[in-house]
Each structure stands twice: as C-alpha cells, then as structure tokens.
Write a protein that holds these residues in place. Structure first.
Motif, PDB file in Angstrom:
ATOM      1  N   ILE A  32       0.816  -1.205   0.000  1.00  0.00           N
ATOM      2  CA  ILE A  32       0.000   0.000   0.000  1.00  0.00           C
ATOM      3  C   ILE A  32       0.852   1.258   0.000  1.00  0.00           C
ATOM      4  O   ILE A  32       0.494   2.281  -0.563  1.00  0.00           O
ATOM      5  CB  ILE A  32      -0.957  -0.039   1.205  1.00  0.00           C
ATOM      6  CG1 ILE A  32      -1.914  -1.222   1.022  1.00  0.00           C
ATOM      7  CG2 ILE A  32      -1.702   1.267   1.375  1.00  0.00           C
ATOM      8  CD1 ILE A  32      -2.678  -1.595   2.261  1.00  0.00           C
ATOM      9  N   ARG A  78      -4.119   3.608   3.020  1.00  0.00           N
ATOM     10  CA  ARG A  78      -4.435   3.570   1.592  1.00  0.00           C
ATOM     11  C   ARG A  78      -4.870   4.944   1.053  1.00  0.00           C
ATOM     12  O   ARG A  78      -4.562   5.310  -0.075  1.00  0.00           O
ATOM     13  CB  ARG A  78      -5.524   2.544   1.348  1.00  0.00           C
ATOM     14  CG  ARG A  78      -5.884   2.330  -0.100  1.00  0.00           C
ATOM     15  CD  ARG A  78      -6.980   1.289  -0.278  1.00  0.00           C
ATOM     16  NE  ARG A  78      -6.741   0.058   0.452  1.00  0.00           N
ATOM     17  CZ  ARG A  78      -5.951  -0.922   0.024  1.00  0.00           C
ATOM     18  NH1 ARG A  78      -5.316  -0.815  -1.111  1.00  0.00           N
ATOM     19  NH2 ARG A  78      -5.783  -2.023   0.747  1.00  0.00           N
ATOM     20  N   SER A 145       2.077  -2.965   4.208  1.00  0.00           N
ATOM     21  CA  SER A 145       1.051  -3.817   3.606  1.00  0.00           C
ATOM     22  C   SER A 145      -0.062  -4.164   4.586  1.00  0.00           C
ATOM     23  O   SER A 145      -1.079  -4.705   4.188  1.00  0.00           O
ATOM     24  CB  SER A 145       1.685  -5.117   3.109  1.00  0.00           C
ATOM     25  OG  SER A 145       2.100  -5.896   4.216  1.00  0.00           O
TER      26      SER A 145
END
Length: 155
Positions: A32, A78, A145
C-alpha cells in the motif's frame, strides 16, 4: 488466511500487541505504501544535527507544508496521497535522543505513498552522506502492507 503471531524477536517496549505475518505466495498482500526511517546516533550532537538537516530538507523537497501523519505507524494508510511525517516522543533540541526498539538506534520516519517512492529514494540516496564533514547516517525503506511482521523483517 493469515496467521497472527506475537513477536519475541524485538527487545524493548513493543507497541504492537500482535504482528500480522502474511506469507502466501499465491495471494501476497498489496503493498500500500512505504516508510523511510533515518537511523542516526542520538548520543552524538553532530549526528543529530546532520540527520535533522536532512529531515528539514526532505520536508522542503517533498512538501514544505507537510503535515504529521494522522494515523499510527502500523496502519496501512491507503487514502494517504501525500508524504507525511511520524511524530516522535522527542524534539531535535533534546539531548541525548532515545533509541527505538525496532532499529536499536535513534530514528525518525515518514510515510511514502507509492507515487512518491522514486523521488524519495533518490533524495535519501543523495543526502545521507556528507563526506566533506565525515557525517553519515543510515536510512531504510520498508513496505507497508498491513502485515507488520513481514513489512519490518522480510520486505
């Protein structure tokens, strides 16, 4: 399905109660974003000054109006589209500066969204070493992540 494990590999005060480990080759997690950490000697005034000169230069280089990250270091942000800095428990004027439990030395960090990765890497590659004055500090980039164990140890 990913296993949740408790890390026994880190000494000191671990802010994560559990670390997510994601080792599936068939369906690896999405990367991400990234973090960059500058690692320096918090017991050396010249090391602190050189590291914080780079800190301020990176902010100026990336976004002079940069804000603190509005999320925890372990959170895969994100929706974050701009580089942001992680607040520390100390200021650059403090002396000596404490070490971090993960890196075992003093550090500060920034969240790097994927679209800013290349320019961020180039910045740190070019500015972590001042051969003229014999100042140097290390830096490390790692993935974000949501799998904290892998992000901080494998990737």
């Amino acid at each position: 399905k990913y296993d949740v494990i408790v890390s026994d590999r880190i000494s000191g005060n671990d802010p994560f109660e559990t670390w997510q480990q994601c080792d599936s080759i068939e369906s690896p997690p999405e990367l991400i974003g990234y973090h960059v950490h500058a690692l320096f000697d918090g017991n050396n005034a010249q090391s602190i000054e050189f590291a914080y000169d780079a800190y301020h230069a990176f902010i100026e280089h990336s976004n002079a109006d940069m804000e603190a990250c509005a999320f925890a270091h372990s959170y895969p942000a994100r929706a974050q589209t701009e580089v942001c800095y992680f607040p520390t428990t100390y200021t650059e004027a403090d002396y000596p500066l404490p070490s971090n439990f993960i890196f075992q030395t003093t550090n500060y960090g920034f969240y790097i969204p994927p679209q800013h990765l290349q320019t961020s890497i180039a910045f740190w590659m070019q500015r972590h070493n001042d051969a003229l004055h014999e100042h140097v500090f290390d830096y490390v980039f790692h993935t974000v992540s949501g799998c904290q164990f892998n992000d901080h140890t494998k990737w």
